[in-house]
Design a protein around this motif. Sequence first.
Motif, PDB file in Angstrom:
ATOM      1  N   LEU A   9       1.073  -0.917  -0.321  1.00  0.00           N
ATOM      2  CA  LEU A   9       0.429  -0.136   0.108  1.00  0.00           C
ATOM      3  C   LEU A   9       0.905   1.227  -0.334  1.00  0.00           C
ATOM      4  O   LEU A   9       1.359   1.462   0.955  1.00  0.00           O
ATOM      5  CB  LEU A   9      -0.852  -0.314   1.029  1.00  0.00           C
ATOM      6  N   LEU A 110      -6.592  -0.823   6.996  1.00  0.00           N
ATOM      7  CA  LEU A 110      -5.474  -2.229   6.893  1.00  0.00           C
ATOM      8  C   LEU A 110      -7.128  -3.398   7.885  1.00  0.00           C
ATOM      9  O   LEU A 110      -7.389  -4.074   6.833  1.00  0.00           O
ATOM     10  CB  LEU A 110      -4.769  -2.281   7.915  1.00  0.00           C
ATOM     11  N   THR A 120      -4.530 -12.346   1.532  1.00  0.00           N
ATOM     12  CA  THR A 120      -4.076 -11.200   1.495  1.00  0.00           C
ATOM     13  C   THR A 120      -2.669 -11.074   2.515  1.00  0.00           C
ATOM     14  O   THR A 120      -3.511 -10.250   3.457  1.00  0.00           O
ATOM     15  CB  THR A 120      -4.061  -9.815   0.769  1.00  0.00           C
ATOM     16  N   PHE A 122      -0.562  -7.730   3.283  1.00  0.00           N
ATOM     17  CA  PHE A 122      -0.016  -6.183   3.165  1.00  0.00           C
ATOM     18  C   PHE A 122       0.532  -5.808   4.383  1.00  0.00           C
ATOM     19  O   PHE A 122       1.079  -6.194   5.132  1.00  0.00           O
ATOM     20  CB  PHE A 122      -1.684  -5.455   3.658  1.00  0.00           C
TER      21      PHE A 122
END
Length: 231
Positions: A9, A110, A120, A122
């Motif tokens: 991100l 988040l 996933t 991150f």
Amino acid sequence: MRRRRQVCLFGTSANPPTGDGGHRGIVTALCQLGRFDEVRVLPVYQHPFSSKRDVLVSYEHRMNMCRLNFEGLVPVQISNAEERLFQRLVRSDMSKDEIQSIRVGTADLLEMLMSEESETDFSFCLGADTFMDLTAWKWRRSKDVLNLLEGRLVVLHRKGMTNDDLHSRVEQVNKVEGKGNTVLMQIPSLLDVSSSRARTRTDEETLSTMLYPEVLEYIKRNKLYAFAEIC
């Protein structure tokens, strides 16, 4: 066991997003690391600081500029996640002032993303100064951010920057998390460009060194920033 997807991100005000010497260069470097299935750019929906919020052009403009700025980079996606989370927090009985006071924190974001994409992992890319603030617990829910990410941070270390405190802080986070997930990334191609300087200029020769060509054309066409003053 199915391999978990890896997404980095990259949050930015994108006001405006800068070119190869700035934001685009950072995202390009993240793509070239080869460790992420996707690099996800998240334009800020509403800045938490009123002083910076007042100079933001519309979210629509900033989303459009991001699409232009990062076009052609793989595997990059532009996300409206902050807008979606913000709208979830708005209630029908809220006043305008109450809506303006809503803060979308990194931990909140988040948590939403992790609930939506349970397969996933991150990671989060941030500058060295921001990393030092985070690990000095100056962010809202700082420790939750580190815990949710399991220390998966990419810290931008500008060329020529020497900071023993930064290196020791990275080592400390990796020791506490026990996973060695926080890494330093140096990008030699980054220049001393900034969105704030780009907002105040109409000199196209100078702006062309700061902005991706399509972004500069968008700003001129829509009369944004300093171009708004040109009749």
